[in-house]
Scaffold this motif. Structure first.
Motif, mmCIF file in Angstrom:
data_model
loop_
_atom_site.group_PDB
_atom_site.id
_atom_site.type_symbol
_atom_site.label_atom_id
_atom_site.label_comp_id
_atom_site.label_asym_id
_atom_site.label_seq_id
_atom_site.Cartn_x
_atom_site.Cartn_y
_atom_site.Cartn_z
ATOM 1 N N GLU A 125 0.829 -1.212 0.000
ATOM 2 C CA GLU A 125 0.000 0.000 0.000
ATOM 3 C C GLU A 125 0.861 1.257 0.000
ATOM 4 O O GLU A 125 0.467 2.292 -0.504
ATOM 5 C CB GLU A 125 -0.920 -0.003 1.233
ATOM 6 C CG GLU A 125 -2.064 -0.986 1.092
ATOM 7 C CD GLU A 125 -2.829 -1.199 2.390
ATOM 8 O OE1 GLU A 125 -2.574 -0.483 3.360
ATOM 9 O OE2 GLU A 125 -3.675 -2.099 2.416
ATOM 10 N N SER A 126 2.075 1.140 0.573
ATOM 11 C CA SER A 126 2.955 2.307 0.649
ATOM 12 C C SER A 126 3.519 2.689 -0.716
ATOM 13 O O SER A 126 4.039 3.779 -0.897
ATOM 14 C CB SER A 126 4.111 2.042 1.610
ATOM 15 O OG SER A 126 4.970 1.083 1.040
ATOM 16 N N LYS A 144 -7.874 7.201 -2.169
ATOM 17 C CA LYS A 144 -8.067 8.639 -2.024
ATOM 18 C C LYS A 144 -7.049 9.360 -2.900
ATOM 19 O O LYS A 144 -5.844 9.098 -2.797
ATOM 20 C CB LYS A 144 -7.893 9.036 -0.555
ATOM 21 C CG LYS A 144 -8.220 10.488 -0.291
ATOM 22 C CD LYS A 144 -8.060 10.807 1.180
ATOM 23 C CE LYS A 144 -8.425 12.260 1.445
ATOM 24 N NZ LYS A 144 -8.101 12.626 2.810
ATOM 25 N N ARG A 168 -6.210 1.521 0.536
ATOM 26 C CA ARG A 168 -6.354 0.550 1.616
ATOM 27 C C ARG A 168 -7.068 -0.662 1.040
ATOM 28 O O ARG A 168 -8.071 -0.533 0.341
ATOM 29 C CB ARG A 168 -7.175 1.155 2.755
ATOM 30 C CG ARG A 168 -7.662 0.173 3.795
ATOM 31 C CD ARG A 168 -6.617 -0.045 4.888
ATOM 32 N NE ARG A 168 -7.126 -0.947 5.922
ATOM 33 C CZ ARG A 168 -6.878 -2.241 5.963
ATOM 34 N NH1 ARG A 168 -6.144 -2.815 5.038
ATOM 35 N NH2 ARG A 168 -7.366 -2.989 6.934
ATOM 36 N N ASN A 179 -5.554 13.088 -4.611
ATOM 37 C CA ASN A 179 -5.470 14.508 -4.240
ATOM 38 C C ASN A 179 -5.212 15.407 -5.446
ATOM 39 O O ASN A 179 -4.704 16.506 -5.317
ATOM 40 C CB ASN A 179 -4.389 14.696 -3.171
ATOM 41 C CG ASN A 179 -3.069 14.088 -3.588
ATOM 42 O OD1 ASN A 179 -2.929 13.646 -4.725
ATOM 43 N ND2 ASN A 179 -2.113 14.056 -2.680
ATOM 44 N N GLU A 235 -3.143 9.468 -2.648
ATOM 45 C CA GLU A 235 -2.724 9.790 -1.292
ATOM 46 C C GLU A 235 -2.708 8.522 -0.426
ATOM 47 O O GLU A 235 -1.813 8.310 0.389
ATOM 48 C CB GLU A 235 -3.672 10.823 -0.708
ATOM 49 C CG GLU A 235 -3.042 11.632 0.403
ATOM 50 C CD GLU A 235 -3.942 12.792 0.772
ATOM 51 O OE1 GLU A 235 -4.241 13.598 -0.130
ATOM 52 O OE2 GLU A 235 -4.342 12.867 1.937
ATOM 53 N N ARG A 236 -3.726 7.691 -0.635
ATOM 54 C CA ARG A 236 -3.834 6.509 0.213
ATOM 55 C C ARG A 236 -4.586 5.434 -0.543
ATOM 56 O O ARG A 236 -5.525 5.733 -1.285
ATOM 57 C CB ARG A 236 -4.607 6.871 1.499
ATOM 58 C CG ARG A 236 -4.850 5.710 2.448
ATOM 59 C CD ARG A 236 -3.637 5.479 3.339
ATOM 60 N NE ARG A 236 -3.953 4.562 4.434
ATOM 61 C CZ ARG A 236 -3.651 3.266 4.431
ATOM 62 N NH1 ARG A 236 -3.061 2.725 3.410
ATOM 63 N NH2 ARG A 236 -3.949 2.511 5.478
ATOM 64 N N GLU A 253 -12.398 10.483 -3.015
ATOM 65 C CA GLU A 253 -12.189 9.163 -2.422
ATOM 66 C C GLU A 253 -13.369 8.263 -2.730
ATOM 67 O O GLU A 253 -14.463 8.742 -3.051
ATOM 68 C CB GLU A 253 -11.971 9.291 -0.909
ATOM 69 C CG GLU A 253 -13.049 10.043 -0.184
ATOM 70 C CD GLU A 253 -12.738 10.252 1.287
ATOM 71 O OE1 GLU A 253 -11.821 9.609 1.807
ATOM 72 O OE2 GLU A 253 -13.445 11.054 1.906
ATOM 73 N N LYS A 305 3.053 6.055 -3.051
ATOM 74 C CA LYS A 305 3.860 7.286 -3.038
ATOM 75 C C LYS A 305 4.926 7.251 -4.140
ATOM 76 O O LYS A 305 5.501 8.270 -4.482
ATOM 77 C CB LYS A 305 4.523 7.446 -1.673
ATOM 78 C CG LYS A 305 3.514 7.624 -0.569
ATOM 79 C CD LYS A 305 4.173 8.185 0.682
ATOM 80 C CE LYS A 305 3.167 8.384 1.784
ATOM 81 N NZ LYS A 305 2.845 7.160 2.511
#
Lengths: 360, 145
Positions: A47-48, A309, A320, A311, A317-318, A292, A51
């Protein structure tokens, strides 16, 4: 005489375990008093990666959450992004997704049946199941070029089309598959030896299944009719199907539900092939996601939830991911309590564990 | 292949793979691909194993497990990294919990690329591993003399 409790460490590497999970089994003689899990052996932290990879590249990463339902992971991610960006996928694209989804379910359930046969020591049945599963993988290979991970999804639609003669050839192949499935299912559902291993083992009552938040066939085998496909994502809204449940609440019921779901998948593929319209398979996606969205889909193992989500930049941004095995672990621990040590591998298998999904 | 004097036993461990390579390894052992025709037998016990097939990258949790499995295997032994993740870390290389490929903790002899690795290439890897095992076995024998 009161017996002494002993603790057996089980996993992550064990001859009867298909996947790396660790359980500390507290035993009273042969009876399991408690099972304490520890996980994290397959945790990657994908999930990271949002970025570092942009939202289009991210499709290739989420697809590798799990190699068994990889298509569904990719599809769910893409549908989430499409909802955020208000992209309407062409109808043909949605139907193609449905067909691949149901083919994934077929191969996943076939794989599970094989592993179940292996768990109760019926090795020739295990080989038969895996031989049959190869027919589905051949279809994947013919239509996408890949066997387990095939990257045909992209935000906006699918990347490959299936010509109508290929679709009809698949339906013909599935007819043959169904005939073979009848023979195999007969062994799972009627063989005396198999029934003694499955009937009445690992009871999970409807209340427990509900309270522990079980998902998928595990939940439906406890008599709760919940199938996320009824929400109508992809093309499921146009297709006609019933939710398959069983009231037996044991390992046999889980096997029975999965086998009936396979027949249903074949029916759904046939329906989709009949109804699929001509047209585009994808639309171009411009801009970056902002906003989102929550998305729920029914994977072979149960309900998966995706949250994304954006931006307004090309990096999300995220993201999950909650996968069905994660939801089923509390139910597994419940069924393990009070079972015989020799039933442990079988019970772990009845939730159809996918640890790499769980830990991402 | 013709002069293999022993039948090596295979052990498969899932490092932190996505299951894609795992099910392909398992597919190799089932009738359609049937790697056992090259004289190998699948086992679940590291102490009985000669060839380790490892899938997936190494993370902080499983590094010690992989090392332990490797140390439990008797000499001579061959390690075959199956799939891009086991070779280099693959798509997950940049994840915070991935150290890299299997060779970050144990010596790897054979690398099988692919995401997921295809059964044909896995079989190729196994066949090479069998030959290498035979070679290592003979070297060990001549050292003893």
């Amino acid at each position: 005489m009161a017996s002494k409790k002993s603790v057996v460490p089980f996993g992550p590497q064990h001859p009867v375990l298909p996947e790396p999970i660790h359980l500390d089994l507290v035993l009273d003689d042969e009876k399991v008093v408690e099972a304490i899990p520890s996980i994290g052996f397959v945790h990657r932290g994908l999930e990271s990666l949002v970025k570092k990879k942009d939202f289009k590249e991210m499709q290739y990463v989420v697809e590798r959450t799990c190699g068994i339902c990889s298509f569904m992971h990719g599809m769910t991610y893409c549908e989430t992004i499409e909802h955020i960006m208000d992209v309407e996928v062409p109808v043909r694209g949605r139907y193609l997704r449905t067909i691949w989804c149901e083919m994934s379910r077929l191969h996943s359930h076939m794989l599970w049946l094989g592993l179940l046969a292996d768990a109760f020591g019926f090795e020739s049945l295990f080989y038969q199941c895996w031989r049959m599963r190869e027919q589905i993988l051949d279809m994947f290979e013919a239509s996408t070029g890949g066997r387990v991970i095939f990257s045909v999804n992209a935000p906006g639609g699918v990347l490959k089309d299936m010509p109508s003669d290929m679709l009809h050839a698949f339906v013909e192949k599935l007819d043959g598959f169904e005939t073979e499935l009848h023979k195999i299912a007969d062994i799972f559902l009627n063989d005396y030896t198999v029934l003694t291993r499955l009937k009445g083992v690992g009871i999970l009552t409807p209340e427990e299944a509900h309270d522990l938040g079980a998902a998928g066939p595990m939940l439906r085998a406890s008599g709760i009719a919940r199938d996320t496909r009824k929400l109508g994502y992809a093309a499921y809204g146009d297709l006609d199907f019933d939710i398959i449940t069983s009231d037996d609440c044991d390992s046999f019921a889980r096997c029975d539900v999965r086998i009936r779901e396979m027949y249903q998948s074949i029916q759904l593929i046939k329906q989709a092939v009949d109804k699929i319209p001509e047209g585009d398979i994808a639309v171009p996606v411009k801009g970056n996601p902002e906003g989102e969205y929550f998305m729920r889909v029914e994977q072979p193992r149960g309900e998966a939830i995706y949250y994304a989500k954006g931006n307004g930049t090309k990096f999300l941004e995220r993201i999950r991911i909650r996968t069905p095995t994660f939801a089923n672990i509390p139910a597994l621990l419940k069924t393990l309590k009070g079972c015989q040590l020799s039933d442990v591998p079988l019970l772990i298998l009845t939730i159809d564990p996918c640890i790499s999904c769980t830990e991402r | 292949m013709a002069n293999v004097s022993r039948s090596p036993w295979l052990l498969h461990y899932d490092g932190s793979s996505c299951n894609g390579c795992d099910i392909e390894v398992l597919a190799c052992l089932t009738p359609v691909y049937d790697a056992e025709r090259f004289g190998v037998v699948n086992t679940g016990n590291p102490m009985h194993a000669d060839i380790l097939l490892i899938t997936g990258g190494i993370n902080s949790q499983n590094a010690s497990v992989v090392e332990q499995i490797y140390n439990q295997m008797p000499n001579p032994k061959v390690v075959c990294a199956v799939g891009t993740c086991a070779c280099t870390g693959g798509v997950f290389k940049e994840c915070y919990n991935i150290k890299g490929g299997a060779d970050t903790v144990i010596p790897v002899d054979i690398y099988v690329p692919g995401c997921a690795a295809r059964p044909q290439s896995i079989i190729d890897g196994i066949v090479q591993a069998v030959a290498l095992f035979q070679k290592k076995h003979e070297e060990m024998k001549s050292e003893k003399k």
